[in-house]
Scaffold this active site. Structure first.
Site, PDB file in Angstrom:
ATOM      1  N   ASN A  14       1.065  -1.290   0.017  1.00  0.00           N
ATOM      2  CA  ASN A  14       0.034  -0.221   0.374  1.00  0.00           C
ATOM      3  C   ASN A  14       0.852   1.274  -0.211  1.00  0.00           C
ATOM      4  O   ASN A  14       1.662   1.809   1.451  1.00  0.00           O
ATOM      5  CB  ASN A  14      -0.499  -0.183   1.270  1.00  0.00           C
ATOM      6  CG  ASN A  14      -1.779   1.106   2.042  1.00  0.00           C
ATOM      7  OD1 ASN A  14      -1.419   2.221   0.709  1.00  0.00           O
ATOM      8  ND2 ASN A  14      -2.253   1.206   2.676  1.00  0.00           N
ATOM      9  N   TRP A  15       0.803   1.671  -0.882  1.00  0.00           N
ATOM     10  CA  TRP A  15       2.576   2.480  -1.559  1.00  0.00           C
ATOM     11  C   TRP A  15       1.306   4.114  -0.520  1.00  0.00           C
ATOM     12  O   TRP A  15       1.831   5.279  -0.570  1.00  0.00           O
ATOM     13  CB  TRP A  15       2.313   3.450  -3.046  1.00  0.00           C
ATOM     14  CG  TRP A  15       3.299   2.212  -4.081  1.00  0.00           C
ATOM     15  CD1 TRP A  15       3.092   0.820  -3.394  1.00  0.00           C
ATOM     16  CD2 TRP A  15       3.464   1.951  -5.181  1.00  0.00           C
ATOM     17  NE1 TRP A  15       3.964   0.141  -3.783  1.00  0.00           N
ATOM     18  CE2 TRP A  15       3.693   0.808  -5.059  1.00  0.00           C
ATOM     19  CE3 TRP A  15       3.181   3.093  -5.708  1.00  0.00           C
ATOM     20  CZ2 TRP A  15       4.207   0.806  -6.588  1.00  0.00           C
ATOM     21  CZ3 TRP A  15       3.299   2.711  -7.052  1.00  0.00           C
ATOM     22  CH2 TRP A  15       4.632   1.397  -7.234  1.00  0.00           C
ATOM     23  N   LYS A  16       0.069   4.110  -0.610  1.00  0.00           N
ATOM     24  CA  LYS A  16      -0.682   5.153   0.680  1.00  0.00           C
ATOM     25  C   LYS A  16      -0.434   6.416  -0.618  1.00  0.00           C
ATOM     26  O   LYS A  16       0.032   6.630  -1.860  1.00  0.00           O
ATOM     27  CB  LYS A  16       0.251   5.738   1.623  1.00  0.00           C
ATOM     28  CG  LYS A  16      -0.243   4.467   2.767  1.00  0.00           C
ATOM     29  CD  LYS A  16       0.438   4.345   4.303  1.00  0.00           C
ATOM     30  CE  LYS A  16      -0.559   2.718   4.602  1.00  0.00           C
ATOM     31  NZ  LYS A  16      -0.191   3.460   6.817  1.00  0.00           N
ATOM     32  N   GLY A  39       3.055  -0.771   4.339  1.00  0.00           N
ATOM     33  CA  GLY A  39       2.620   0.399   4.181  1.00  0.00           C
ATOM     34  C   GLY A  39       4.378   0.850   3.730  1.00  0.00           C
ATOM     35  O   GLY A  39       4.483   0.900   2.314  1.00  0.00           O
ATOM     36  N   GLY A  40       4.914   2.040   4.289  1.00  0.00           N
ATOM     37  CA  GLY A  40       6.443   1.910   4.336  1.00  0.00           C
ATOM     38  C   GLY A  40       7.414   0.788   3.604  1.00  0.00           C
ATOM     39  O   GLY A  40       7.844   1.848   3.001  1.00  0.00           O
ATOM     40  N   GLU A  62      -6.767   4.497   8.033  1.00  0.00           N
ATOM     41  CA  GLU A  62      -6.740   6.081   7.803  1.00  0.00           C
ATOM     42  C   GLU A  62      -7.584   6.715   6.970  1.00  0.00           C
ATOM     43  O   GLU A  62      -8.200   7.541   7.118  1.00  0.00           O
ATOM     44  CB  GLU A  62      -5.591   6.370   7.126  1.00  0.00           C
ATOM     45  CG  GLU A  62      -4.374   6.527   7.810  1.00  0.00           C
ATOM     46  CD  GLU A  62      -2.988   5.431   7.326  1.00  0.00           C
ATOM     47  OE1 GLU A  62      -3.164   5.028   4.896  1.00  0.00           O
ATOM     48  OE2 GLU A  62      -1.917   4.731   7.571  1.00  0.00           O
ATOM     49  N   GLU A 100      -5.391  -4.353  10.497  1.00  0.00           N
ATOM     50  CA  GLU A 100      -3.888  -3.851  10.699  1.00  0.00           C
ATOM     51  C   GLU A 100      -4.884  -2.997  11.766  1.00  0.00           C
ATOM     52  O   GLU A 100      -5.094  -2.574  12.006  1.00  0.00           O
ATOM     53  CB  GLU A 100      -3.977  -3.116   9.699  1.00  0.00           C
ATOM     54  CG  GLU A 100      -3.750  -3.233   8.505  1.00  0.00           C
ATOM     55  CD  GLU A 100      -3.176  -2.272   7.469  1.00  0.00           C
ATOM     56  OE1 GLU A 100      -1.985  -2.313   6.560  1.00  0.00           O
ATOM     57  OE2 GLU A 100      -3.948  -1.433   6.930  1.00  0.00           O
ATOM     58  N   GLY A 137       3.181   2.412  10.721  1.00  0.00           N
ATOM     59  CA  GLY A 137       3.605   3.475  10.745  1.00  0.00           C
ATOM     60  C   GLY A 137       4.080   3.978  11.956  1.00  0.00           C
ATOM     61  O   GLY A 137       5.721   4.868  12.071  1.00  0.00           O
ATOM     62  N   HIS A 161      -9.522   0.973   5.229  1.00  0.00           N
ATOM     63  CA  HIS A 161      -8.288   1.043   6.069  1.00  0.00           C
ATOM     64  C   HIS A 161      -8.198   1.933   6.786  1.00  0.00           C
ATOM     65  O   HIS A 161      -9.096   3.104   6.973  1.00  0.00           O
ATOM     66  CB  HIS A 161      -7.290   2.053   4.967  1.00  0.00           C
ATOM     67  CG  HIS A 161      -5.706   1.780   5.208  1.00  0.00           C
ATOM     68  ND1 HIS A 161      -5.094   2.561   5.872  1.00  0.00           N
ATOM     69  CD2 HIS A 161      -4.761   0.844   5.109  1.00  0.00           C
ATOM     70  CE1 HIS A 161      -3.985   2.167   5.887  1.00  0.00           C
ATOM     71  NE2 HIS A 161      -3.841   1.233   6.146  1.00  0.00           N
ATOM     72  N   SER A 211       3.617  -1.639  10.399  1.00  0.00           N
ATOM     73  CA  SER A 211       5.177  -1.860  10.852  1.00  0.00           C
ATOM     74  C   SER A 211       5.842  -3.556  10.098  1.00  0.00           C
ATOM     75  O   SER A 211       7.164  -3.419  10.940  1.00  0.00           O
ATOM     76  CB  SER A 211       5.496  -1.548  11.447  1.00  0.00           C
ATOM     77  OG  SER A 211       4.620  -0.225  11.974  1.00  0.00           O
TER      78      SER A 211
HETATM   79  P1  13P Z   1       3.214   0.881   7.698  1.00  0.00           P
HETATM   80  O1  13P Z   1       4.153  -1.066   6.806  1.00  0.00           O
HETATM   81  O2  13P Z   1       4.283   1.378   7.262  1.00  0.00           O
HETATM   82  O3  13P Z   1       3.533   0.282   9.317  1.00  0.00           O
HETATM   83  O4  13P Z   1       1.582   0.050   6.887  1.00  0.00           O
HETATM   84  C1  13P Z   1       1.393  -0.304   7.917  1.00  0.00           C
HETATM   85  C2  13P Z   1      -0.765   0.057   6.112  1.00  0.00           C
HETATM   86  O5  13P Z   1      -1.483   0.718   6.863  1.00  0.00           O
HETATM   87  C3  13P Z   1      -0.713  -0.760   5.283  1.00  0.00           C
HETATM   88  O6  13P Z   1      -1.943  -0.776   4.654  1.00  0.00           O
END
Ligand code: 13P
Length: 249
Positions: free
Chosen positions: A9-11, A233-234, A97, A167, A173, A95, A212
């Site tokens: 997930n590149w956000k 994510g990251g 977010e 999640e 993050g 998600h 993470s």
């Molecule tokens: P991180 O891997 O950056 O913690 O993000 C997880 C995430 O929200 C994937 O959708």
């Protein structure tokens, strides 16, 4: 048989050219991967260009969201049909977010889920508790409610197409990860809840862990019997890290 999945997930990261470079590296470095399905979820603006790079590969293309309405006067929205038309096969829905910053409630998420499915897009439906809820030991109750309010309202055939991502908000993050025991405990719980409604079909649902996840912890988490991969994510913004995570199976 459920499949192992590692989804990135590149956000809201990368420009189109950076995204094209990233996906080209992922394509190149994933050539000898087996036993795991890779998915990338770039921003909407990158979908067309990333799709071109993914042609002829097994890597799946996902959106990070889709509209809750079919079409019409919804300024700024992107419909499931538009995405399906651009070879998008998955959409991240719910998600944390989106739930937190854009106030997406179960009612909206159910509409999105149904529209995705109606357009042959598999939802990657996200659930997870925040820190407060975990500390108050309410995580099972919270996750059950998130599942019941959306996933329980789709039919059995559509259920087969759903991917679940657990999640924990406190791990996203933050550099904090759920322990492999915590992940297994709640993934097994999620599968049990799904089986109450869908019986044995829940055995075939891929349940991904997100929060993470990195090359250094993926192996231990993915080794758990009810963890079928990760939503990253990251670490998905670096092709070497993303592929190293995928090689953790
Ligand atoms: P991180 O891997 O950056 O913690 O993000 C997880 C995430 O929200 C994937 O959708």
């Amino acid at each position: 048989m459920r499949i192992n999945i590692v989804a990135g997930n590149w956000k809201m990261n990368t420009t189109v050219s950076e995204g094209v470079k990233l996906v080209s590296e992922i394509v190149e470095k994933s050539k000898d991967l087996s036993n795991v399905k890779l998915i990338v979820a770039p921003p909407f603006t990158h979908i067309y260009s990333v799709c071109e790079k993914l042609k002829g590969t097994e890597i799946g293309l996902s959106a990070q969201n889709c509209a809750s309405e079919e079409k019409g006067a919804y300024t700024g929205e992107v419909s499931a049909e538009m995405l399906a038309n651009l070879c998008v096969k998955y959409a991240i829905i719910g998600h944390s977010e989106r739930r937190e910053y854009y106030k997406e409630c179960s009612e909206i998420l159910l509409k999105k889920t149904k529209l995705a499915l109606a357009n042959s897009i598999s939802p990657v439906f996200c659930v997870g508790e925040n820190l407060n809820e975990r500390e108050e030991n309410r995580h099972f109750e919270v996750v059950r409610k998130q599942i019941e309010e959306v996933v329980f309202n789709i039919n059995e055939n559509d259920f087969e197409k759903i991917i679940i991502a657990y999640e924990p908000v406190w791990a996203i993050g933050t550099g904090k990860t759920a322990t492999s025991e915590q992940a297994q405990e709640i993934h097994a719980f999620i599968r049990k809840v799904l089986s109450e409604k869908f019986g044995k079909k829940a055995e075939n649902t891929s349940i991904l862990y997100g929060g993470s996840c990195k090359p250094s912890n993926a192996k231990e988490i993915f080794a758990q019997p009810d963890v079928d991969g990760g939503l990253i994510g990251g670490a998905s913004l670096n092709a070497d890290d993303f592929i190293a995570i995928a090689k953790s199976f």
